[in-house]
Design an enzyme around this catalytic site. Structure first.
Site, PDB file in Angstrom:
ATOM      1  N   GLU B  89      -6.879  -6.220   2.494  1.00 20.67           N
ATOM      2  CA  GLU B  89      -7.636  -5.495   3.294  1.00 20.67           C
ATOM      3  C   GLU B  89      -7.681  -4.264   2.490  1.00 20.67           C
ATOM      4  O   GLU B  89      -6.837  -3.781   1.618  1.00 20.67           O
ATOM      5  CB  GLU B  89      -7.008  -5.132   4.751  1.00 20.67           C
ATOM      6  N   HIS B 146      -4.832  -7.787  18.729  1.00 25.17           N
ATOM      7  CA  HIS B 146      -6.154  -7.435  18.492  1.00 25.17           C
ATOM      8  C   HIS B 146      -6.708  -6.480  19.372  1.00 25.17           C
ATOM      9  O   HIS B 146      -8.001  -6.570  19.331  1.00 25.17           O
ATOM     10  CB  HIS B 146      -6.950  -8.726  18.657  1.00 25.17           C
TER      11      HIS B 146
END
Lengths: 400, 347
Positions: B89, B146
């Site tokens: 990321e 999430h």
């Protein structure tokens, strides 16, 4: 001593000597260049490494000597200012590691890019900033290179991206800069530095993967000074062969105390990257005399004997000086009246000392940044707006 | 009380704002564009306009994007400009896509310490023109790891700009402004909104259509209460407003569009008109967007115009559960908004 007096009287009597004759005097005394043998680098996934001999010109020699001496004196001055509490907070000094920053710079172009972690003062200088701006940034004054907003760990210059405080975070950034180099297609490379401590960080391996996958012109450089803060490499790493840790990325292990070794290795690595083969890894074996930072005396996890041994046997400035003097590239004792360009090493020492003193004077006398500018530089290219202070009635103007 | 006395029944034809505009808008090809396509269009236009813009993220290229937001862009611009990253990321003007903002937590050090703070730390030498975009907040059935909303986390940090589009027009205008901005901009999209079509006014169809960062929009005018929201809940607020309108309560619905820098002026002006405030967000209640709005209302001129304490409607203070009944009750529903409005108005 007698020789010196004789020389002094000779010159004083001919005080109207023109520069031309001085040049003649100089070239009569010194060689223009000399060839030196340098240590062979250990190689990983490479058939050939950098050359084992190199030519050093007198001019380059003097330049490297001056640069290393400047970094050395600048760091020692920072130590002094810190102990006087004129520098605050974090201060990570690189004395002992001068061959790294000067040698790397000698192996690349100013248009190449460099990013490192927090032990960054040396690189800030070799990448082009003045000692004045660096010291004034350390003392938090408006004449500092970041206007006093950044401090020790946040100095930037053209093609130099700091100065980064979070261990290892600069490595993915460096890979990103290398991506930009490839994107822009100008044959530039990015030197991405990290220490032996950071070398165990996960994000570095993510960066290795992407750099190799996309063949980015990134030279990963591990500045191995044997200690990550107070943890020796043996206690921190399952494998201390940092030049091999890139696995699928070729690597070389370099004597980081020998500036010529560093220079040649850097030239080799840069040529490798520029040819489009992808990233390469260099481990520079070096040593820092100071502790991790100014709050670390640096002797609880290593012995004074070890430090002393490195100083007496491997000091980078001493190594270069000995080489130059022994090969007649320069002299130790020379006259102060000789012109600066053709000066001797002692003379350079004197000049450097003066430069550092002047810079320290400036750094101590320059005022702090004005309070009105506290809110400046939040956003780039934006119209001015208001920033909240400690309570709702205190407002600062923010200008880009 | 004072609020009740202010209530007047209004005929349907005077229902203002978005609904009215929709009824009157009968362009020959009333263009409906989904939020996903609006973002795609915005990025496409900016990629074309400036060769320094490029997109990178997981599965953005050959997969066409995990949520298909970048569909077609790789075919059009190729490997150099649309880059698939492995899981991990870095001038250029990158658009960095996070598959969801939950994953941005792994990279959050870079967003804050390497992006947000750099211009300031360098004394104005090193700008960072980067866009971080991706779906934020609750989806459907994706459970706790999430579903987090990061508006408050990113909104907390000086040096960042944070925008939160609701409809297609917002999505296109804000992504374009974000890409053209020379600062790090976090664009908090919403996965459940990607497939929702909205009418696209003609000005939004232009390649230079920009929505200014830092400016809220009044989606629906009203006189009785100010309802402030961002992202998907804006739609719920409008639904609540429609229901309440039948009961004679006219809500002024404000779509924040930008979290940071927040447009307090628009909110304050509205509160000074309606005397009541309800904030609505998907994120957790503590230290959230609504909390910030309330604090600022107290500090400003609008406080003296409040006839009742300001009220917040938020996600429930729990990690997002999986079971549908639990998930449904962990985010603000239209009924929760209506309830809060009525409580505030004491009706």
């Amino acid at each position: 001593m007698r020789k010196m007096l004789a020389a002094v009287s000779r010159v004083l009597s001919g005080a109207s000597q023109k520069p031309a004759s001085r040049v003649l005097v100089a070239s009569r005394n010194f060689a223009n260049d000399a060839t030196f043998e340098i240590k062979k680098c250990d190689l990983h996934r490479l058939e050939e490494g950098p050359p084992v001999t190199t030519v050093l010109t007198r001019e380059d020699g003097l330049k490297y000597y001056r640069m290393m001496q400047t970094v050395r004196r600048m760091e020692l001055k920072a130590d002094q200012l810190y102990k006087q509490k004129i520098i605050r907070g974090f201060c990570h000094l690189c004395d002992g590691q001068e061959a790294c920053c000067v040698g790397l710079e000698a192996g690349i172009n100013p248009t190449d890019h460099l990013i490192t972690a927090y032990r960054a003062h040396g690189f800030t200088f070799t990448r082009g900033l003045s000692v004045r701006e660096i010291l004034a940034e350390l003392t938090g004054r408006k004449g500092g290179c970041a206007k006093g907003k950044g401090g020790s760990m946040h100095m930037y210059a053209k093609n130099f991206y700091g100065g980064n405080g979070i261990v290892g975070a600069q490595v993915p950034l460096g890979a990103g800069i290398a991506l930009a180099c490839k994107y822009n297609g100008k044959d530039e490379v990015c030197l991405t530095l990290y220490g032996d401590g950071a070398a165990n960080q996960g994000q570095i391996f993510e960066a290795y993967n992407m750099a190799a996958l996309w063949k980015l012109p990134c030279i990963f450089i591990c500045e191995n000074n044997r200690y990550g803060m107070g943890t020796s490499v043996e206690r921190a790493a399952a494998s201390t062969d940092y030049y091999k840790r890139g696995d699928f990325i070729p690597g070389l292990r370099v004597d980081g105390m020998d500036i010529l070794c560093v220079r040649e290795a850097t030239r080799f690595a840069a040529a490798y990257c520029r040819s489009g083969k992808g990233p390469i890894l260099m481990e520079l074996q070096t040593y820092r005399y100071h502790g991790h930072s100014m709050s670390d005396p640096g002797v609880s996890y290593r012995t004074r004997e070890e430090i002393q041994e490195v100083r007496s046997k491997s000091d980078p400035i001493m190594l270069l000086k000995d080489r130059m003097v022994n090969s007649n590239l320069a002299s130790v004792e020379e006259l102060k009246v000789q012109s600066l360009v053709h000066g001797g090493l002692k003379e350079i020492d004197v000049e450097v000392r003066k430069e550092i003193e002047d810079a320290a004077q400036f750094a101590t006398a320059d005022p702090e940044p004005p309070l009105e500018e506290l809110g400046y530089h939040i956003y780039s290219s934006d119209p001015p707006f208001e920033v909240r202070g400690a309570n709702q009635w205190i407002k600062f103007k923010s200008v880009s | 009380m004072a609020a009740v006395s202010g209530l007047v029944r209004r005929p349907l034809r005077e229902v203002s704002g978005l609904l009215k505009r929709r009824f009157h808008w009968t362009a020959p090809a009333a263009l409906q564009v989904t939020v996903r396509d609006a973002i795609n269009q915005g990025m496409d236009e900016e990629l074309e306009r400036d060769e320094k813009v490029f997109l990178l993220g997981e599965e953005v290229a050959q997969y066409d994007g995990a949520y298909k937001v970048s569909r077609g862009l790789w075919k059009k611009y190729g490997d150099k400009r649309i880059i698939d990253t492995p899981i991990s990321e870095a001038g250029l003007r990158p658009i960095c896509e996070f598959m969801t903002f939950n994953f941005s937590m792994q990279a959050i050090d870079q967003v804050i310490n390497s992006a947000a703070k750099t211009y300031y730390m360098s004394g104005g030498l090193q700008p960072v023109p980067i866009v971080f975009r991706g779906p934020n907040g609750a989806s459907a059935g994706v459970a706790a790891q999430h579903s987090q909303c990061f508006a408050a986390w990113y909104g907390h940090c000086p040096g960042l700009k944070v925008v939160s589009p609701w409809n297609s027009e917002d999505a296109k205008g804000l992504i374009k402004s974000a890409i053209r901005d020379n600062n790090p901009v976090v664009v908090l999209e919403n996965e459940l909104m990607y497939g929702v079509p909205f009418e696209f006014p003609p000005e939004a169809q232009s390649k230079d259509f920009l929505i200014p960062i830092g400016k809220a929009k009044i989606e629906r005018q009203g006189t009785h209460i100010t309802v402030v929201s961002h992202s998907r809940p804006v739609g719920h607020c409008l639904e609540a407003a429609a229901v309440l309108s039948k009961e004679g309560v006219e809500c002024e619905v404000i779509n924040m569009r930008t979290i940071r820098p927040m447009d307090m002026e628009t909110i304050e002006a509205s509160v000074m008109k309606t005397n009541h405030l309800v904030t609505v967000e998907g994120g957790w209640p503590q230290f959230g967007v609504g909390a910030e709005i309330c604090a600022r209302i107290m500090e400003g001129p609008a406080f003296n115009f409040l006839d009742a304490p300001a009220v917040r409607v938020t996600g429930a203070d729990v990690p997002m559960p999986y079971a549908k009944i639990l998930e449904d009750n962990s985010i603000p529903q239209v009924k929760d908004i209506i309830f809060a409005i009525k409580k505030t108005l004491n009706i």
